[in-house]
Design an enzyme around this catalytic site. Structure first.
Site, mmCIF file in Angstrom:
data_model
loop_
_atom_site.group_PDB
_atom_site.id
_atom_site.type_symbol
_atom_site.label_atom_id
_atom_site.label_comp_id
_atom_site.label_asym_id
_atom_site.label_seq_id
_atom_site.Cartn_x
_atom_site.Cartn_y
_atom_site.Cartn_z
ATOM 1 N N ILE A 23 0.789 -1.163 0.040
ATOM 2 C CA ILE A 23 -0.137 0.099 0.059
ATOM 3 C C ILE A 23 0.682 1.315 -0.016
ATOM 4 O O ILE A 23 0.531 2.000 -0.761
ATOM 5 C CB ILE A 23 -1.206 -0.144 1.143
ATOM 6 C CG1 ILE A 23 -1.974 -1.350 1.118
ATOM 7 C CG2 ILE A 23 -1.579 1.367 1.342
ATOM 8 C CD1 ILE A 23 -2.844 -1.318 2.185
ATOM 9 N N TYR A 160 -3.012 -6.630 17.025
ATOM 10 C CA TYR A 160 -3.169 -6.038 15.964
ATOM 11 C C TYR A 160 -4.267 -4.814 15.956
ATOM 12 O O TYR A 160 -4.262 -3.895 15.864
ATOM 13 C CB TYR A 160 -3.391 -6.718 14.740
ATOM 14 C CG TYR A 160 -3.265 -5.858 13.395
ATOM 15 C CD1 TYR A 160 -2.109 -5.490 12.740
ATOM 16 C CD2 TYR A 160 -4.658 -5.912 12.566
ATOM 17 C CE1 TYR A 160 -2.178 -4.738 11.614
ATOM 18 C CE2 TYR A 160 -4.564 -4.941 11.684
ATOM 19 C CZ TYR A 160 -3.590 -4.640 10.998
ATOM 20 O OH TYR A 160 -3.515 -4.085 9.649
ATOM 21 N N ALA A 194 -5.729 -6.089 -1.236
ATOM 22 C CA ALA A 194 -5.040 -7.260 -2.046
ATOM 23 C C ALA A 194 -3.791 -6.414 -2.300
ATOM 24 O O ALA A 194 -3.671 -5.467 -3.215
ATOM 25 C CB ALA A 194 -5.355 -7.704 -3.350
ATOM 26 N N ASP A 196 0.601 -7.229 -3.375
ATOM 27 C CA ASP A 196 1.617 -8.283 -3.849
ATOM 28 C C ASP A 196 2.152 -9.014 -2.744
ATOM 29 O O ASP A 196 2.464 -10.386 -2.920
ATOM 30 C CB ASP A 196 3.106 -7.724 -4.374
ATOM 31 C CG ASP A 196 2.890 -7.096 -5.654
ATOM 32 O OD1 ASP A 196 1.712 -7.282 -6.212
ATOM 33 O OD2 ASP A 196 3.425 -5.881 -6.161
#
Length: 256
Positions: A23, A160, A194, A196
């Site tokens: 991102i 998280y 989504a 890589d």
């Protein structure tokens, strides 16, 4: 230096942490295409891993290596980017982060603290390093990248979820403290995106099938979705919106 319009803002520099991939790389490219000089901070110091053929866009990148959890390292990188950019710092994107999971009954405290430091403490560290430069412009924006997990109870994700909730809290506190300096602060909270790094796991198998049913828009977003929202926040005029969390999750977080 006071900025009176976005044409002048686009002549400035924006620093993006975690800009070498995922991102962060998409955000860096999108801001460079908008005309900004982009300071690309990452642990490796690599340029964004994007398929960019334009030399003009590449020329707008300034790469610098740093550890976002180390205050001295971040300050040195921020000061170095501003010096090399030779133009005012008008923005910061706190994107770098870490995801680890484990059962709450046995999650090592050291793991919890590592996630909190990488995802939340780093936001404060980078914002403090950028603050003197942002204050000088009289019109600047910080965008923190949180997560829609900040409002959910997700198994094995106590660290998280807590860290991303903290990002929202830091956003609100810094926004009200620095508003008088002309600094707006926002929190972009994506859902499943989504990249890589996770495309294969999101494209097939049980998780893909679950998300296709669970996300009202039909499946995960892409990094460019986040990048375009960040771009919009840097091209908005006016100062009245600040401290907000903007969810970008295809409606998943609100769907029954």
């Amino acid at each position: 230096m006071q900025f009176s319009g976005m044409s002048e803002m686009n002549e400035g520099c924006i620093i993006v942490t975690g800009a070498s991939r995922g991102i962060g790389a998409a955000i860096a490219e999108t801001l460079a295409r908008e005309g900004f000089t982009v300071g690309c901070l990452s642990r490796s110091g690599d340029l964004p891993a994007r398929d960019i053929t334009s030399a003009e866009i590449h020329a707008r990148f300034i790469a610098a290596a740093c550890d976002v959890t180390d205050q001295a390292s971040v300050k040195a990188a921020v000061d170095d980017v501003v010096r090399r950019a030779d133009r005012p710092l008008v923005g910061l994107v706190n994107n770098a982060g870490l995801h680890r999971e484990g059962p709450s009954d046995s999650l090592p405290v050291s793991e919890f603290e590592a996630v909190m430091t990488a995802n939340a403490t780093s936001v404060l560290i980078a914002s403090q390093a950028a603050y003197p430069h942002l204050r000088e412009t009289g019109e600047a924006t910080i965008v923190n990248i949180g997560s829609f997990f900040d409002k959910l109870g997700v198994k094995r994700n106590a660290a998280y979820c807590a860290s991303k909730a903290a990002v929202g809290a830091i956003t609100r506190c810094v926004a009200v403290e620095w508003a008088s300096e002309g600094i707006r602060v926002h929190n972009v909270a994506p859902g499943y995106i989504a990249t890589d790094l996770n495309r294969d796991s999101l494209a097939s198998g049980p998780l893909s099938q679950f998300l296709a049913k669970r996300i009202p828009t039909g499946g995960p977003g892409v990094a460019e979705d986040v990048a375009q929202l960040v771009r919009l926040l840097f091209t908005l005029s006016g100062r009245f919106m600040t401290g907000e969390t903007l969810y970008l999750d295809g409606g998943q977080g609100m769907a029954l």
